[in-house]
Scaffold this motif. Structure first.
Motif, short mmCIF file in Angstrom:
data_model
loop_
_atom_site.label_atom_id
_atom_site.label_comp_id
_atom_site.label_asym_id
_atom_site.label_seq_id
_atom_site.Cartn_x
_atom_site.Cartn_y
_atom_site.Cartn_z
N GLN A 12 -0.22 2.77 8.43
CA GLN A 12 -1.16 3.83 7.75
C GLN A 12 -1.78 3.40 6.52
O GLN A 12 -1.15 2.88 5.60
CB GLN A 12 -0.28 5.08 7.74
CG GLN A 12 0.71 5.03 6.95
CD GLN A 12 2.18 4.63 7.58
OE1 GLN A 12 1.91 3.72 8.54
NE2 GLN A 12 3.20 5.16 7.15
N GLY A 72 -3.04 4.61 2.81
CA GLY A 72 -2.75 5.50 1.71
C GLY A 72 -2.50 4.82 0.23
O GLY A 72 -2.73 3.58 0.30
N LYS A 73 -2.47 5.75 -0.74
CA LYS A 73 -2.20 5.20 -2.14
C LYS A 73 -0.73 5.02 -2.37
O LYS A 73 -0.06 5.86 -2.14
CB LYS A 73 -3.03 6.24 -3.03
CG LYS A 73 -2.77 5.51 -4.36
CD LYS A 73 -3.62 6.77 -5.35
CE LYS A 73 -3.58 6.26 -6.77
NZ LYS A 73 -4.28 7.29 -7.63
N LEU A 133 -0.25 1.43 3.20
CA LEU A 133 0.76 1.59 2.42
C LEU A 133 1.65 0.29 2.66
O LEU A 133 1.45 -0.39 3.49
CB LEU A 133 1.55 2.78 2.90
CG LEU A 133 0.85 4.24 2.75
CD1 LEU A 133 1.86 5.22 3.54
CD2 LEU A 133 0.81 4.42 1.38
#
Length: 491
Positions: free
Chosen positions: A474, A476-477, A431
């Motif tokens: 982290q 994530g998209k 992210l």
């Protein structure tokens, strides 16, 4: 008793229509096996009309990733490179290469910008490690190993003058971003002709006939419409686009036509069915007078066989499968076309394009976090990343990057300026965190910056914004629209 007044129906024309538009599945499969080139024609249309993305600095760490990601997403790419041989080793024949040096303005000819809709600039001053003891050159900052470098290029020329030269040529020739040309019949090709075919009332027993033929500077939809055999319409329609056009960023369709005083219909579809719901818009023409017709998506009427379908919902402009032009005896729900007359007709079309898109970035610049800090009053250089602390040793590289940014901001182009923190070779699966004000520190993947640059050229929310970016811990998209919307435009 046989109706003596009934005109002869040509079943051969019906068969030709059904096979041309691949209505019969088994026949369609056989056609594709026997003639694979024909099956690819409509696939290629979207790439032809998309326009080119110019990548400057295409062989660099971020630039080559931008190129590869653009290709993976079916963009047409032109790369401005200093060394065409090096570029060919990287990209093979997939990329159109343009050899030039943006430090030398004479090499930036108009051909560089032909068909270009956006520019992603990934240039940077070339640096390399200084000679000497490796142990003395290795340093660490926030866990990132780096080497004390020496400057090979001149930062003023690369970071400022080169950018200034590039911007000057881009703003002269870049195409507008508020429109998307779909069919330019003033510059027609055989390929465009193969996409359009006749769909006349022969499909219901009628005898009307039409075609779309290409002239030197327009397409001509013409023929003879007849009410014999309970017919009364003639039309030309595209084969289904594959993939369908995504026109969700636009307000509607614009046509430039010269008519014969009759009333026509423009029809489009957001599903791939042959006999599904069409979304219609009727328009009048003036005899022998050029007219611009605008068809707002919101005004399209859902229709099935000339009957309105109120519960069909609004037209989904993100999935435009086909387009059609029609002259019909009927308007909607049994009402007659007030300007219909059987007989000869002719409608000249110059172009069909999408209109009304919000402006998107024409120029995306990959800069650097820290560009304002070397000369900022009260800054504690000891707490800053190496590039900031070593700005003077590197020929004022960040100072000149800031001047290059200003050249972009003052160009009149719509732009996005991305200032990444320390770049890494890690996967771009984290992210991202963005801020404005040039205080951000950390690191970010080159892959992530390449993805961000491509997202920016497609987002009106990224227009005229400058920001810093680092990655989070982290994975994530990233929601690009949410990320860009939280940033303020440059004042």
């Amino acid at each position: 008793m046989k109706d003596k007044n009934r005109s002869k129906w040509e079943i051969g024309r019906l068969w030709k229509t059904l096979t041309y538009f691949e209505v019969i599945p088994l026949i369609s499969k056989i056609q594709k096996i026997l003639s694979p080139l024909q099956a690819t024609k409509v696939n290629q249309l979207g790439q032809i009309k998309m326009g080119k993305i110019l990548v400057v600095g295409a062989t660099g760490g971020v630039g080559k990733r931008v190129v590869r990601q653009l290709l993976a997403n079916d963009y047409s790419v032109r790369a401005l490179v200093r060394d065409i041989n090096q570029a060919q080793k990287l990209f093979g024949e997939q990329v159109e290469l343009f050899e030039a040096d943006f430090i030398i303005p004479e090499t930036l000819t108009p051909q560089l910008m032909e068909s270009v809709t956006a520019v992603i600039c990934c240039t940077g001053t070339k640096v390399q490690p200084v000679e000497g003891d490796t142990a003395n050159r290795e340093k660490y900052y926030q866990g990132i190993k780096f080497y004390l470098p020496e400057v090979v290029d001149t930062p003023e020329m690369v970071e400022y003058q080169g950018i200034k030269n590039l911007v000057q040529v881009v703003r002269q020739y870049i195409q507008p971003t508020t429109e998307k040309m779909l069919f330019d019949f003033t510059n027609s090709t055989t390929q465009i002709k193969e996409i359009w075919g006749a769909v006349d009332d022969v499909v219901m027993g009628g005898v009307s006939q039409s075609n779309l033929r290409l002239n030197s500077n327009r397409a001509i939809f013409s023929g003879v419409v007849s009410t014999d055999n309970n017919g009364g319409f003639a039309s030309v329609r595209t084969r289904n686009f594959n993939p369908p056009f995504d026109l969700s960023d636009y307000e509607g369709i614009e046509l430039r036509v010269t008519g014969d005083g009759k009333r026509y219909k423009f029809i489009t579809r957001c599903e791939g069915k042959w006999d599904g719901i069409g979304y219609c818009y009727s328009f009048d023409t003036i005899y022998n007078f050029p007219t611009t017709i605008r068809v707002p998506f919101r005004d399209l009427i859902p229709v099935f066989r000339a009957k309105t379908v109120p519960d069909a919902g609004e037209f989904d402009s993100s999935k435009v499968y086909s387009m059609q032009l029609m002259l019909s005896k009927f308007e909607y729900d049994g009402k007659l076309n007030p300007k219909f007359e059987p007989g000869n007709f002719s409608l000249d079309i110059e172009y069909i394009k999408a209109y009304g898109s919000k402006a998107k970035p024409q120029f995306v610049m990959i800069s650097s976090a820290g560009v304002t800090r070397p000369n900022r009053p009260g800054i504690n250089l000891a707490e800053e990343p190496p590039a900031v602390r070593m700005n003077d040793q590197l020929g004022g590289i960040l100072t000149w990057k800031l001047q290059g940014e200003e050249a972009v901001r003052n160009s009149g182009l719509t732009y996005t300026i991305i200032r990444p923190c320390a770049l890494t070779e890690q996967p771009g699966d984290k992210l991202l965190w963005v801020e404005q004000g040039d205080n951000l520190k950390g690191q970010v993947s080159r892959d992530a910056i390449a993805t961000m640059a491509i997202a920016a050229i497609n987002s009106p929310l990224a227009v005229n914004k400058t920001f810093e970016v680092r990655e989070e811990t982290q994975t994530g998209k990233v929601d690009w629209q949410a990320l860009f919307s939280n940033l303020q435009p440059d004042s």
